[in-house]
Design a protein around this motif. Structure first.
Motif, mmCIF file in Angstrom:
data_model
loop_
_atom_site.group_PDB
_atom_site.id
_atom_site.type_symbol
_atom_site.label_atom_id
_atom_site.label_comp_id
_atom_site.label_asym_id
_atom_site.label_seq_id
_atom_site.Cartn_x
_atom_site.Cartn_y
_atom_site.Cartn_z
ATOM 1 N N LEU A 9 -5.312 0.834 5.053
ATOM 2 C CA LEU A 9 -6.268 0.113 5.890
ATOM 3 C C LEU A 9 -7.656 0.736 5.814
ATOM 4 C CD1 LEU A 9 -4.026 -0.632 8.994
ATOM 5 C CD2 LEU A 9 -4.866 -2.267 7.304
ATOM 6 N N ASP A 10 -7.700 2.054 5.659
ATOM 7 C CA ASP A 10 -8.989 2.720 5.438
ATOM 8 C C ASP A 10 -9.658 2.174 4.182
ATOM 9 O OD1 ASP A 10 -9.371 4.452 7.573
ATOM 10 O OD2 ASP A 10 -8.135 6.016 6.705
ATOM 11 N N ARG A 11 -8.862 2.048 3.134
ATOM 12 C CA ARG A 11 -9.413 1.540 1.872
ATOM 13 C C ARG A 11 -9.823 0.076 2.011
ATOM 14 N NH1 ARG A 11 -7.023 1.917 -4.311
ATOM 15 N NH2 ARG A 11 -8.339 0.263 -5.147
ATOM 16 N N LEU A 12 -8.974 -0.730 2.680
ATOM 17 C CA LEU A 12 -9.300 -2.137 2.884
ATOM 18 C C LEU A 12 -10.584 -2.283 3.687
ATOM 19 C CD1 LEU A 12 -8.603 -5.130 2.709
ATOM 20 C CD2 LEU A 12 -7.086 -4.831 4.679
ATOM 21 N N ALA A 13 -10.729 -1.488 4.738
ATOM 22 C CA ALA A 13 -11.949 -1.532 5.538
ATOM 23 C C ALA A 13 -13.168 -1.195 4.689
ATOM 24 C CB ALA A 13 -11.834 -0.567 6.716
ATOM 25 N N GLY A 14 -13.029 -0.185 3.849
ATOM 26 C CA GLY A 14 -14.137 0.193 2.979
ATOM 27 C C GLY A 14 -14.520 -0.916 2.026
ATOM 28 N N ASP A 15 -13.515 -1.616 1.485
ATOM 29 C CA ASP A 15 -13.799 -2.714 0.557
ATOM 30 C C ASP A 15 -14.484 -3.880 1.273
ATOM 31 O OD1 ASP A 15 -12.712 -1.261 -1.488
ATOM 32 O OD2 ASP A 15 -10.830 -2.374 -1.591
ATOM 33 N N LEU A 16 -14.073 -4.163 2.495
ATOM 34 C CA LEU A 16 -14.723 -5.232 3.254
ATOM 35 C C LEU A 16 -16.168 -4.866 3.590
ATOM 36 C CD1 LEU A 16 -11.783 -6.231 5.624
ATOM 37 C CD2 LEU A 16 -12.857 -7.708 3.910
ATOM 38 N N LEU A 17 -16.413 -3.602 3.906
ATOM 39 C CA LEU A 17 -17.783 -3.161 4.177
ATOM 40 C C LEU A 17 -18.665 -3.329 2.948
ATOM 41 C CD1 LEU A 17 -17.163 0.086 6.283
ATOM 42 C CD2 LEU A 17 -17.827 -2.175 7.111
ATOM 43 N N LYS A 18 -18.093 -3.089 1.767
ATOM 44 C CA LYS A 18 -18.861 -3.258 0.528
ATOM 45 C C LYS A 18 -19.260 -4.714 0.309
ATOM 46 C CE LYS A 18 -16.692 0.655 -1.849
ATOM 47 N NZ LYS A 18 -15.720 1.052 -2.906
ATOM 48 N N LEU A 19 -18.474 -5.653 0.870
ATOM 49 C CA LEU A 19 -18.804 -7.076 0.751
ATOM 50 C C LEU A 19 -19.826 -7.511 1.794
ATOM 51 C CD1 LEU A 19 -15.371 -8.845 0.075
ATOM 52 C CD2 LEU A 19 -17.233 -8.434 -1.546
ATOM 53 N N ARG A 102 1.501 -15.239 -0.333
ATOM 54 C CA ARG A 102 2.255 -13.994 -0.373
ATOM 55 C C ARG A 102 1.955 -13.131 0.836
ATOM 56 N NH1 ARG A 102 -2.075 -13.139 -4.128
ATOM 57 N NH2 ARG A 102 -0.843 -14.014 -5.793
ATOM 58 N N GLU A 103 2.758 -12.114 1.014
ATOM 59 C CA GLU A 103 2.469 -11.057 1.969
ATOM 60 C C GLU A 103 1.999 -9.847 1.186
ATOM 61 O OE1 GLU A 103 5.818 -10.091 4.405
ATOM 62 O OE2 GLU A 103 5.255 -11.544 5.942
ATOM 63 N N TRP A 104 1.193 -9.044 1.840
ATOM 64 C CA TRP A 104 0.711 -7.816 1.232
ATOM 65 C C TRP A 104 1.350 -6.647 1.990
ATOM 66 C CZ3 TRP A 104 -2.300 -12.128 2.031
ATOM 67 C CH2 TRP A 104 -2.854 -12.718 0.880
ATOM 68 N N THR A 105 2.293 -5.985 1.378
ATOM 69 C CA THR A 105 3.047 -4.920 2.040
ATOM 70 C C THR A 105 2.632 -3.567 1.488
ATOM 71 O OG1 THR A 105 4.939 -6.379 2.402
ATOM 72 C CG2 THR A 105 5.334 -4.004 2.549
ATOM 73 N N VAL A 106 2.214 -2.700 2.389
ATOM 74 C CA VAL A 106 1.854 -1.334 1.996
ATOM 75 C C VAL A 106 3.002 -0.406 2.388
ATOM 76 C CG1 VAL A 106 -0.633 -1.706 2.104
ATOM 77 C CG2 VAL A 106 0.583 -1.039 4.174
ATOM 78 N N VAL A 112 0.701 2.390 -5.284
ATOM 79 C CA VAL A 112 1.195 1.049 -4.965
ATOM 80 C C VAL A 112 0.270 0.369 -3.956
ATOM 81 C CG1 VAL A 112 3.068 -0.265 -3.901
ATOM 82 C CG2 VAL A 112 3.590 1.600 -5.491
ATOM 83 N N ASP A 113 -0.106 1.105 -2.917
ATOM 84 C CA ASP A 113 -0.954 0.525 -1.890
ATOM 85 C C ASP A 113 -2.334 0.161 -2.432
ATOM 86 O OD1 ASP A 113 1.154 0.905 -0.209
ATOM 87 O OD2 ASP A 113 0.226 2.500 0.989
ATOM 88 N N GLY A 114 -2.835 0.949 -3.376
ATOM 89 C CA GLY A 114 -4.117 0.625 -3.985
ATOM 90 C C GLY A 114 -4.070 -0.720 -4.692
ATOM 91 N N ARG A 115 -2.943 -0.995 -5.371
ATOM 92 C CA ARG A 115 -2.785 -2.286 -6.053
ATOM 93 C C ARG A 115 -2.678 -3.424 -5.050
ATOM 94 N NH1 ARG A 115 1.850 0.155 -10.050
ATOM 95 N NH2 ARG A 115 0.456 1.224 -11.534
ATOM 96 N N VAL A 116 -1.986 -3.167 -3.953
ATOM 97 C CA VAL A 116 -1.842 -4.192 -2.909
ATOM 98 C C VAL A 116 -3.204 -4.548 -2.319
ATOM 99 C CG1 VAL A 116 -0.915 -4.665 -0.601
ATOM 100 C CG2 VAL A 116 0.546 -3.587 -2.339
ATOM 101 N N VAL A 117 -3.981 -3.529 -1.988
ATOM 102 C CA VAL A 117 -5.308 -3.770 -1.411
ATOM 103 C C VAL A 117 -6.216 -4.473 -2.421
ATOM 104 C CG1 VAL A 117 -7.399 -2.669 -0.518
ATOM 105 C CG2 VAL A 117 -5.150 -1.875 0.241
ATOM 106 N N ASP A 118 -6.144 -4.083 -3.679
ATOM 107 C CA ASP A 118 -6.946 -4.746 -4.714
ATOM 108 C C ASP A 118 -6.588 -6.230 -4.803
ATOM 109 O OD1 ASP A 118 -8.269 -2.427 -5.342
ATOM 110 O OD2 ASP A 118 -7.078 -1.980 -7.131
ATOM 111 N N ASP A 119 -5.293 -6.529 -4.743
ATOM 112 C CA ASP A 119 -4.852 -7.922 -4.824
ATOM 113 C C ASP A 119 -5.306 -8.698 -3.590
ATOM 114 O OD1 ASP A 119 -3.022 -10.032 -6.122
ATOM 115 O OD2 ASP A 119 -2.237 -9.928 -4.082
#
Length: 216
Positions: A9-19, A102-106, A112-119
Protein backbone atom coordinates in the motif's frame (compact mmCIF):
# COMPACT_ATOMS: atom_id res chain seq x y z
CA UNK A 1 -0.98 3.84 17.89
CA UNK A 2 -2.09 3.08 14.32
CA UNK A 3 -0.77 0.02 12.55
CA UNK A 4 1.93 0.57 9.92
CA UNK A 5 0.69 0.48 6.34
CA UNK A 6 1.25 -2.69 4.31
CA UNK A 7 4.40 -2.20 2.19
CA UNK A 8 2.38 -2.81 -0.99
CA UNK A 9 0.00 0.00 0.00
CA UNK A 10 2.96 2.30 0.59
CA UNK A 11 4.08 1.63 -2.96
CA UNK A 12 0.55 2.04 -4.34
CA UNK A 13 0.17 5.35 -2.53
CA UNK A 14 3.47 6.53 -3.97
CA UNK A 15 2.40 5.59 -7.49
CA UNK A 16 -0.90 7.45 -7.12
CA UNK A 17 0.95 10.53 -5.87
CA UNK A 18 3.13 10.40 -8.98
CA UNK A 19 -0.06 10.62 -11.07
CA UNK A 20 -1.03 13.80 -9.24
CA UNK A 21 -3.34 12.35 -6.60
CA UNK A 22 -3.42 13.80 -3.11
CA UNK A 23 -3.42 11.51 -0.09
CA UNK A 24 -6.40 12.02 2.17
CA UNK A 25 -7.46 10.28 5.38
CA UNK A 26 -7.20 6.51 5.42
CA UNK A 27 -6.82 5.04 1.96
CA UNK A 28 -8.59 7.80 0.03
CA UNK A 29 -6.87 9.76 -2.74
CA UNK A 30 -8.19 12.67 -4.81
CA UNK A 31 -7.11 14.26 -8.09
CA UNK A 32 -8.14 17.76 -9.21
CA UNK A 33 -9.90 17.27 -12.55
CA UNK A 34 -11.53 20.68 -12.89
CA UNK A 35 -12.12 23.59 -10.55
CA UNK A 36 -15.30 21.95 -9.26
CA UNK A 37 -14.53 18.26 -9.62
CA UNK A 38 -12.19 15.71 -8.07
CA UNK A 39 -11.14 12.32 -9.27
CA UNK A 40 -11.53 9.92 -6.36
CA UNK A 41 -9.87 6.62 -5.41
CA UNK A 42 -10.59 4.60 -2.30
CA UNK A 43 -8.73 1.36 -1.56
CA UNK A 44 -10.81 -1.28 0.19
CA UNK A 45 -9.02 -4.24 1.74
CA UNK A 46 -10.29 -7.77 2.25
CA UNK A 47 -8.49 -10.41 4.30
CA UNK A 48 -7.77 -13.82 2.87
CA UNK A 49 -6.74 -17.02 4.59
CA UNK A 50 -3.06 -17.58 4.14
CA UNK A 51 -1.30 -15.84 6.94
CA UNK A 52 -0.22 -12.32 7.87
CA UNK A 53 0.29 -9.85 5.06
CA UNK A 54 -2.20 -11.45 2.67
CA UNK A 55 -4.88 -9.01 1.58
CA UNK A 56 -7.11 -8.43 -1.45
CA UNK A 57 -7.16 -4.85 -2.71
CA UNK A 58 -10.39 -3.53 -4.21
CA UNK A 59 -9.86 -0.01 -5.59
CA UNK A 60 -12.98 2.11 -6.06
CA UNK A 61 -12.85 4.89 -8.65
CA UNK A 62 -15.14 7.88 -8.59
CA UNK A 63 -15.74 11.55 -9.25
CA UNK A 64 -16.81 14.11 -6.69
CA UNK A 65 -18.50 17.19 -8.09
CA UNK A 66 -18.14 19.83 -5.42
CA UNK A 67 -20.99 22.05 -6.57
CA UNK A 68 -23.44 19.15 -6.44
CA UNK A 69 -22.15 18.10 -3.04
CA UNK A 70 -22.43 21.63 -1.60
CA UNK A 71 -26.09 21.82 -2.63
CA UNK A 72 -26.90 18.31 -1.38
CA UNK A 73 -25.32 19.07 2.00
CA UNK A 74 -27.22 22.35 2.24
CA UNK A 75 -30.56 20.72 1.39
CA UNK A 76 -29.94 18.00 3.98
CA UNK A 77 -28.79 20.45 6.62
CA UNK A 78 -25.41 18.74 6.83
CA UNK A 79 -21.88 20.07 7.06
CA UNK A 80 -20.06 20.01 3.74
CA UNK A 81 -17.15 17.54 3.61
CA UNK A 82 -14.20 18.37 1.37
CA UNK A 83 -13.89 14.98 -0.33
CA UNK A 84 -16.38 12.37 0.99
CA UNK A 85 -18.42 10.83 -0.53
CA UNK A 86 -17.74 10.60 -4.27
CA UNK A 87 -20.74 11.72 -6.31
CA UNK A 88 -20.50 8.62 -8.51
CA UNK A 89 -18.21 5.63 -8.08
CA UNK A 90 -17.57 2.08 -9.23
CA UNK A 91 -15.05 -0.59 -8.27
CA UNK A 92 -12.15 -0.54 -10.72
CA UNK A 93 -12.70 -4.19 -11.65
CA UNK A 94 -16.24 -3.34 -12.84
CA UNK A 95 -14.85 -0.73 -15.24
CA UNK A 96 -12.77 -3.38 -17.00
CA UNK A 97 -13.91 -5.86 -19.66
CA UNK A 98 -15.46 -8.92 -18.02
CA UNK A 99 -12.63 -11.17 -19.14
CA UNK A 100 -10.13 -8.83 -17.49
CA UNK A 101 -11.93 -8.22 -14.19
CA UNK A 102 -9.79 -9.33 -11.31
CA UNK A 103 -8.78 -8.95 -7.71
CA UNK A 104 -5.37 -7.68 -6.74
CA UNK A 105 -4.03 -9.78 -3.87
CA UNK A 106 -0.86 -8.85 -2.03
CA UNK A 107 0.98 -11.45 0.01
CA UNK A 108 3.85 -9.71 1.72
CA UNK A 109 6.34 -10.95 -0.90
CA UNK A 110 8.04 -7.82 -2.21
CA UNK A 111 8.55 -9.09 -5.76
CA UNK A 112 5.05 -10.55 -6.13
CA UNK A 113 3.42 -7.52 -4.55
CA UNK A 114 5.38 -5.19 -6.82
CA UNK A 115 3.89 -6.96 -9.85
CA UNK A 116 0.41 -6.76 -8.35
CA UNK A 117 0.71 -3.02 -7.73
CA UNK A 118 2.12 -2.47 -11.22
CA UNK A 119 -0.84 -4.32 -12.73
CA UNK A 120 -3.32 -2.38 -10.59
CA UNK A 121 -1.77 0.91 -11.67
CA UNK A 122 -1.88 -0.09 -15.35
CA UNK A 123 -5.57 -0.86 -14.93
CA UNK A 124 -6.10 2.43 -13.11
CA UNK A 125 -4.54 4.39 -15.97
CA UNK A 126 -6.32 2.41 -18.69
CA UNK A 127 -9.80 2.23 -17.16
CA UNK A 128 -10.01 4.24 -13.93
CA UNK A 129 -8.69 7.61 -15.09
CA UNK A 130 -10.79 7.68 -18.29
CA UNK A 131 -13.88 6.89 -16.19
CA UNK A 132 -13.11 9.91 -14.01
CA UNK A 133 -12.32 12.27 -16.87
CA UNK A 134 -15.50 11.30 -18.73
CA UNK A 135 -17.58 12.43 -15.72
CA UNK A 136 -15.70 15.52 -14.58
CA UNK A 137 -18.08 18.15 -15.99
CA UNK A 138 -21.56 18.94 -14.67
CA UNK A 139 -23.30 17.85 -17.88
CA UNK A 140 -21.33 14.59 -17.99
CA UNK A 141 -21.91 13.67 -14.36
CA UNK A 142 -25.57 14.65 -14.63
CA UNK A 143 -25.91 12.24 -17.53
CA UNK A 144 -24.25 9.50 -15.46
CA UNK A 145 -26.47 10.16 -12.44
CA UNK A 146 -29.73 10.21 -14.39
CA UNK A 147 -28.66 6.96 -16.07
CA UNK A 148 -28.52 5.38 -12.61
CA UNK A 149 -24.78 5.17 -12.12
CA UNK A 150 -23.39 5.00 -8.61
CA UNK A 151 -25.14 3.88 -5.45
CA UNK A 152 -28.91 4.24 -5.63
CA UNK A 153 -29.33 5.69 -2.14
CA UNK A 154 -26.87 8.48 -3.04
CA UNK A 155 -27.92 9.00 -6.66
CA UNK A 156 -31.49 9.71 -5.56
CA UNK A 157 -30.27 12.93 -3.93
CA UNK A 158 -27.64 13.91 -6.46
CA UNK A 159 -29.39 13.39 -9.80
CA UNK A 160 -32.12 16.02 -9.24
CA UNK A 161 -29.60 18.47 -7.82
CA UNK A 162 -27.42 18.09 -10.92
CA UNK A 163 -30.47 18.75 -13.12
CA UNK A 164 -31.37 21.83 -11.04
CA UNK A 165 -27.83 23.18 -11.39
CA UNK A 166 -28.17 22.80 -15.16
CA UNK A 167 -31.34 24.89 -15.13
CA UNK A 168 -33.58 21.88 -15.75
CA UNK A 169 -35.93 22.39 -12.82
CA UNK A 170 -38.97 20.54 -14.23
CA UNK A 171 -36.82 17.46 -14.90
CA UNK A 172 -35.40 17.66 -11.38
CA UNK A 173 -38.93 17.74 -9.95
CA UNK A 174 -39.97 14.79 -12.12
CA UNK A 175 -36.95 12.83 -10.90
CA UNK A 176 -37.83 13.58 -7.28
CA UNK A 177 -41.46 12.58 -7.83
CA UNK A 178 -40.36 9.30 -9.37
CA UNK A 179 -38.19 8.51 -6.36
CA UNK A 180 -40.96 9.51 -3.94
CA UNK A 181 -43.28 7.08 -5.72
CA UNK A 182 -40.73 4.32 -5.19
CA UNK A 183 -40.34 5.24 -1.53
CA UNK A 184 -44.11 5.17 -1.09
CA UNK A 185 -45.24 5.11 2.53
CA UNK A 186 -42.12 3.34 3.73
CA UNK A 187 -41.46 4.04 7.38
CA UNK A 188 -37.71 4.39 7.88
CA UNK A 189 -35.13 7.02 8.70
CA UNK A 190 -33.82 6.94 5.13
CA UNK A 191 -37.32 7.41 3.69
CA UNK A 192 -38.02 10.34 5.99
CA UNK A 193 -34.70 11.92 5.08
CA UNK A 194 -35.52 11.73 1.40
CA UNK A 195 -39.02 13.14 1.89
CA UNK A 196 -37.58 16.12 3.76
CA UNK A 197 -34.93 16.60 1.07
CA UNK A 198 -37.54 16.36 -1.69
CA UNK A 199 -39.79 18.93 -0.02
CA UNK A 200 -36.92 21.37 0.47
CA UNK A 201 -35.66 20.98 -3.09
CA UNK A 202 -39.12 21.26 -4.63
CA UNK A 203 -39.84 24.37 -2.56
CA UNK A 204 -36.68 26.08 -3.76
CA UNK A 205 -37.21 25.18 -7.40
CA UNK A 206 -40.83 26.35 -7.40
CA UNK A 207 -39.97 29.60 -5.64
CA UNK A 208 -37.22 30.36 -8.17
CA UNK A 209 -34.34 30.20 -5.69
CA UNK A 210 -30.98 29.85 -7.41
CA UNK A 211 -28.96 26.74 -6.50
CA UNK A 212 -25.92 29.03 -6.39
CA UNK A 213 -27.20 30.31 -3.03
CA UNK A 214 -26.15 26.98 -1.51
CA UNK A 215 -22.62 27.15 -2.88
CA UNK A 216 -19.39 27.73 -0.94
Amino acid sequence: MSKPMHPALDRLAGDLLKLGFKKRAGLIFTLQLQVKSLGWVGINRGSHAGGPGVSALNPVCGVRHQEIEHVVADLLGQKFHAYVPPTVSEPLRYLMPKDEGREWTVTGDEIVDGRVVDDLMRSMQEFGLPYMRDRRGLIDISRALTAGEGHGHQTAFRAPVALWLLGRGPEALAHVDSTLAQVGDRDSEAAEQFRAFAAELAGRIRSGVSPASAGP
